[in-house]
Design a protein around this motif. Sequence first.
Motif, PDB file in Angstrom:
ATOM      1  N   GLU A 225      98.551  63.170 -31.106  1.00 31.38           N
ATOM      2  CA  GLU A 225      98.142  63.483 -32.478  1.00 31.38           C
ATOM      3  C   GLU A 225      96.635  63.277 -32.645  1.00 31.38           C
ATOM      4  OE1 GLU A 225      99.207  62.242 -37.107  1.00 31.38           O
ATOM      5  OE2 GLU A 225      99.749  60.914 -35.460  1.00 31.38           O
ATOM      6  N   ASP A 226      96.116  62.180 -32.119  1.00 33.96           N
ATOM      7  CA  ASP A 226      94.676  61.895 -32.222  1.00 33.96           C
ATOM      8  C   ASP A 226      93.840  62.970 -31.550  1.00 33.96           C
ATOM      9  OD1 ASP A 226      95.258  59.581 -33.584  1.00 33.96           O
ATOM     10  OD2 ASP A 226      95.042  58.260 -31.845  1.00 33.96           O
ATOM     11  N   LYS A 227      94.379  63.563 -30.491  1.00 29.53           N
ATOM     12  CA  LYS A 227      93.659  64.589 -29.734  1.00 29.53           C
ATOM     13  C   LYS A 227      93.910  66.004 -30.267  1.00 29.53           C
ATOM     14  CE  LYS A 227      91.898  61.666 -26.768  1.00 29.53           C
ATOM     15  NZ  LYS A 227      90.439  61.393 -26.723  1.00 29.53           N
ATOM     16  N   GLY A 228      94.794  66.128 -31.252  1.00 29.43           N
ATOM     17  CA  GLY A 228      95.040  67.435 -31.856  1.00 29.43           C
ATOM     18  C   GLY A 228      96.129  68.258 -31.206  1.00 29.43           C
ATOM     19  N   PHE A 229      96.825  67.691 -30.213  1.00 30.73           N
ATOM     20  CA  PHE A 229      97.891  68.431 -29.546  1.00 30.73           C
ATOM     21  C   PHE A 229      99.193  68.400 -30.348  1.00 30.73           C
ATOM     22  CE2 PHE A 229      94.994  67.481 -26.056  1.00 30.73           C
ATOM     23  CZ  PHE A 229      94.902  68.722 -25.447  1.00 30.73           C
ATOM     24  N   LEU A 230      99.331  67.387 -31.203  1.00 27.44           N
ATOM     25  CA  LEU A 230     100.472  67.293 -32.102  1.00 27.44           C
ATOM     26  C   LEU A 230      99.972  66.974 -33.503  1.00 27.44           C
ATOM     27  CD1 LEU A 230     103.054  65.125 -30.069  1.00 27.44           C
ATOM     28  CD2 LEU A 230     103.101  67.606 -30.385  1.00 27.44           C
ATOM     29  N   ILE A 231     100.753  67.339 -34.493  1.00 26.37           N
ATOM     30  CA  ILE A 231     100.469  66.940 -35.873  1.00 26.37           C
ATOM     31  C   ILE A 231     101.759  66.358 -36.450  1.00 26.37           C
ATOM     32  CG2 ILE A 231      98.610  68.559 -36.341  1.00 26.37           C
ATOM     33  CD1 ILE A 231     100.602  70.397 -37.659  1.00 26.37           C
ATOM     34  N   GLN A 232     101.615  65.419 -37.376  1.00 22.51           N
ATOM     35  CA  GLN A 232     102.785  64.803 -38.001  1.00 22.51           C
ATOM     36  C   GLN A 232     102.881  65.244 -39.448  1.00 22.51           C
ATOM     37  OE1 GLN A 232     102.837  60.505 -38.575  1.00 22.51           O
ATOM     38  NE2 GLN A 232     105.016  60.417 -38.104  1.00 22.51           N
ATOM     39  N   ASP A 233     104.019  65.801 -39.804  1.00 21.58           N
ATOM     40  CA  ASP A 233     104.263  66.211 -41.177  1.00 21.58           C
ATOM     41  C   ASP A 233     104.326  64.961 -42.057  1.00 21.58           C
ATOM     42  OD1 ASP A 233     106.027  66.807 -43.604  1.00 21.58           O
ATOM     43  OD2 ASP A 233     105.753  68.817 -42.783  1.00 21.58           O
TER      44      ASP A 233
END
Length: 236
Positions: A46-54
């Motif tokens: 998430e920090d690297k932008g590969f995942l996002i959390q709704d």
Amino acid sequence: MLKSLSTALDVLTKFTPRNPDWGLRELAKEMEMNHTVLYRILKTFEDKGFLIQDELTKKYELGSKIYDLLAVVQSKVNLSDLVVPLMKELSEVIEETVFLTWKDGYHGKTVEISESTQQIKFAVSIGYKTPLYVGASTKVMMAFLDEKEQLAIIKKGTEKFTDHTLVTEKEILSDLRKIKQAGWCYSEGEFAEDVFGIGVPIFGNGGKIVASLTVAGPVYRIYEEKKKECLKKIVG
């Protein structure tokens, strides 16, 4: 180190068209992993932008960095050759700019563009992000989210880009209902003055909204018959 990298990559492979989002507990159960270890991996991605959390469901889904990597892959194997020529043909027929927008969290991200050949035209850059609540390309995606997600987006705050931007919860939700019922969106001067947009939704597996295709240009060149023609061409 290599084992940790392998485990992290295994986590990413779990995000598929059939399972596009995961909660921490359900993914930990699926992978038979320790919750703490999995959380660290998800947080790093998430920090690297590969995942996002709704923010509403707390589930994770693929982020914009994945699409950046996809763009590299596309340039190697020419996947874009299937999409860009169709957009180019459409922009030549309609004589306006056509662009593809991916849903990226609470924003829309431009990923492909076919510019109008006209001297005066709507210009947009690849990678440009727009809030989901403003403009045809993004509102047509927001309209097909459930109301809880729509409210979460609105409650994060709205900005009035022009005098035509809708910013209150009541007017945005009312507009989104009309867009969903129509199946497409027309906007005029909402994000940029004197620019029109006609956007249609693109759905992925399971009927989930993933992107939109939009025709845009200067307002003075749009009229009712051309609007109908653009819609017919972009839907067809």
